[in-house]
Design an enzyme around this catalytic site. Structure first.
Site, short mmCIF file in Angstrom:
data_model
loop_
_atom_site.label_atom_id
_atom_site.label_comp_id
_atom_site.label_asym_id
_atom_site.label_seq_id
_atom_site.Cartn_x
_atom_site.Cartn_y
_atom_site.Cartn_z
N THR A 211 0.79 -1.33 0.12
CA THR A 211 -0.17 -0.10 -0.07
C THR A 211 0.99 1.14 -0.13
O THR A 211 0.66 2.28 -0.56
CB THR A 211 -0.83 -0.04 1.38
OG1 THR A 211 -1.72 -1.12 1.37
CG2 THR A 211 -1.78 1.26 1.36
N TYR B 277 -13.23 -4.12 -2.96
CA TYR B 277 -14.35 -3.80 -3.93
C TYR B 277 -15.28 -4.73 -4.00
O TYR B 277 -16.48 -4.57 -3.96
CB TYR B 277 -13.60 -2.94 -5.20
CG TYR B 277 -15.08 -2.38 -5.90
CD1 TYR B 277 -15.55 -1.25 -5.52
CD2 TYR B 277 -15.55 -3.04 -7.08
CE1 TYR B 277 -16.56 -0.79 -6.13
CE2 TYR B 277 -16.46 -2.65 -7.82
CZ TYR B 277 -17.02 -1.26 -7.16
OH TYR B 277 -18.06 -0.85 -7.93
N TYR C 184 -2.88 -10.40 4.31
CA TYR C 184 -2.84 -8.92 4.42
C TYR C 184 -4.51 -8.57 4.92
O TYR C 184 -5.29 -8.52 4.03
CB TYR C 184 -2.08 -8.16 3.52
CG TYR C 184 -2.10 -6.62 3.84
CD1 TYR C 184 -2.52 -6.07 4.85
CD2 TYR C 184 -1.73 -5.70 2.46
CE1 TYR C 184 -2.40 -4.63 5.19
CE2 TYR C 184 -1.84 -4.36 3.04
CZ TYR C 184 -1.92 -3.67 4.11
OH TYR C 184 -1.97 -2.26 4.33
N ARG D 14 -9.38 -0.37 4.26
CA ARG D 14 -9.14 0.00 3.01
C ARG D 14 -10.15 -0.77 1.97
O ARG D 14 -10.49 -0.46 0.77
CB ARG D 14 -7.85 -0.36 2.32
CG ARG D 14 -7.02 1.19 3.12
CD ARG D 14 -5.47 0.93 2.51
NE ARG D 14 -4.64 1.96 2.90
CZ ARG D 14 -4.44 2.94 2.01
NH1 ARG D 14 -4.86 3.08 0.93
NH2 ARG D 14 -3.70 4.06 2.59
N LYS E 221 -0.27 -10.08 8.25
CA LYS E 221 -0.04 -8.52 8.63
C LYS E 221 -1.44 -8.21 9.03
O LYS E 221 -2.60 -8.06 8.25
CB LYS E 221 0.25 -7.77 7.38
CG LYS E 221 0.38 -6.20 7.62
CD LYS E 221 0.76 -5.66 6.58
CE LYS E 221 0.74 -3.91 6.78
NZ LYS E 221 1.21 -3.27 5.55
N ILE F 227 5.08 -4.72 9.73
CA ILE F 227 5.31 -4.17 8.45
C ILE F 227 4.98 -2.74 8.75
O ILE F 227 3.45 -2.25 8.64
CB ILE F 227 4.45 -5.01 7.41
CG1 ILE F 227 5.07 -6.45 7.34
CG2 ILE F 227 4.34 -4.13 6.13
CD1 ILE F 227 4.08 -7.28 6.46
#
Length: 299
Positions: free
Chosen positions: A45, A108, A134, A139, A162, A204
């Protein structure tokens, strides 16, 4: 390959004149290794992977592997909301020589837990290197639940996560359901110590882009049993961390690096320059941490 412990920097992608600036990328990689960063995370990201073309991502990953030259692990972000594309990118990164993959939940299209399970299993079946899941629902709009993580751990290539949900109770449940060999990394810089206290193995990190040694030292203070020292280090960086997320990452961290002479360069649209009032908050946070603004390069 055993995944890393310590501070993995979610490395920015330097951009100049809308092109990846490989000269600065190489300098950043060497600087991080000199300053005790424990792993490089490429094209995550913070690396603006969403606005890099597929060919740019492949080149950035390959360049990073070659520049690191085995000195520390390289983890490549290869996630997608298209499973076939994620498989293609993951295989390409493996061929380039990365040590592991960081794969975000599909975004999405917002699949179910069943879809998440099948998505990650399909990718893991096609590669031969470790995968770090992740989870960043803020997000992606999708939360990878602890029970699903426990099911995914069955696959030998899926070796860590993560966790950036911000939900410490969720992290605790992952730790409870998964084996001691499953590696949990903090995806939120203000929660490194809390996640380490639940058995986490590192972070991270975004703030490690400008505080590499400090982030490494924070983590290894805790892992070395110096809990109070680690707590103080965590609280000592949290003001800066807050200012680095006052706008969407990586806007503030790139701004900070540019203020410090580190030549991170431009942001790609739709990300834009910081609002002046927020930039001033960031400047004050940097000054409070002892950085010099606008002077000589800090690397």
């Amino acid at each position: 390959m055993i995944l890393f412990e310590g501070s993995g920097v979610a490395l920015v992608t330097p951009i100049k004149n809308n092109q990846v600036n490989y000269e600065i990328l190489g300098k950043l990689i060497d600087w991080h290794i000199e300053n005790r960063t424990d792993a490089i995370i490429s094209c995550g990201t913070t690396g603006e992977a969403a606005t890099l073309t597929k060919e740019e991502k492949k080149k950035v990953i390959s360049f990073t592997v070659d520049k690191v030259d085995g000195r520390i692990p390289v983890i490549a972000g290869t996630g997608s909301n298209n499973t076939a594309d994620a498989i293609e990118m993951s295989k390409s990164a493996e061929a380039a020589g990365v040590d592991g993959l960081l794969i975000v939940t599909p975004y999405y299209n917002k699949t179910s837990q069943k879809g998440l399970l099948q998505h990650f299993m399909a990718i893991a079946d096609q590669v031969n290197i470790p995968i770090i899941l992740y989870n960043v629902p803020g997000r992606t709009g999708v939360n990878l639940l602890p029970m699903t993580v426990a099911e995914l751990e069955i696959h030998p290539r899926i070796q860590g996560i993560k966790e950036a949900s911000g939900d410490i109770s969720q992290v605790a449940e992952i730790a409870r359901l998964c084996s001691d060999n499953f590696r949990i990394y903090s995806g939120n810089d203000d929660q490194i110590v809390p996640i380490l206290s639940l058995g986490g193995k590192g972070a991270i990190s975004v703030v490690a882009n400008i505080l590499p040694k400090e982030t490494h030292d924070l983590i290894f203070s805790f892992l070395g049993g110096r809990i109070d020292e680690a707590r103080k280090k965590q609280l000592g960086i949290n003001g800066l961390v807050n200012s680095l997320f006052i706008e969407t990452n990586p806007i503030p961290i790139k701004t900070a690096m540019n203020l410090l002479g580190m030549e991170a360069g431009e942001l790609r649209l739709p990300l834009t320059d910081m609002e002046p009032k927020n930039k001033e908050i960031l400047v004050q946070s940097l000054l409070k941490m002892g950085f010099e603004i606008g002077g000589a390069s800090n690397y």
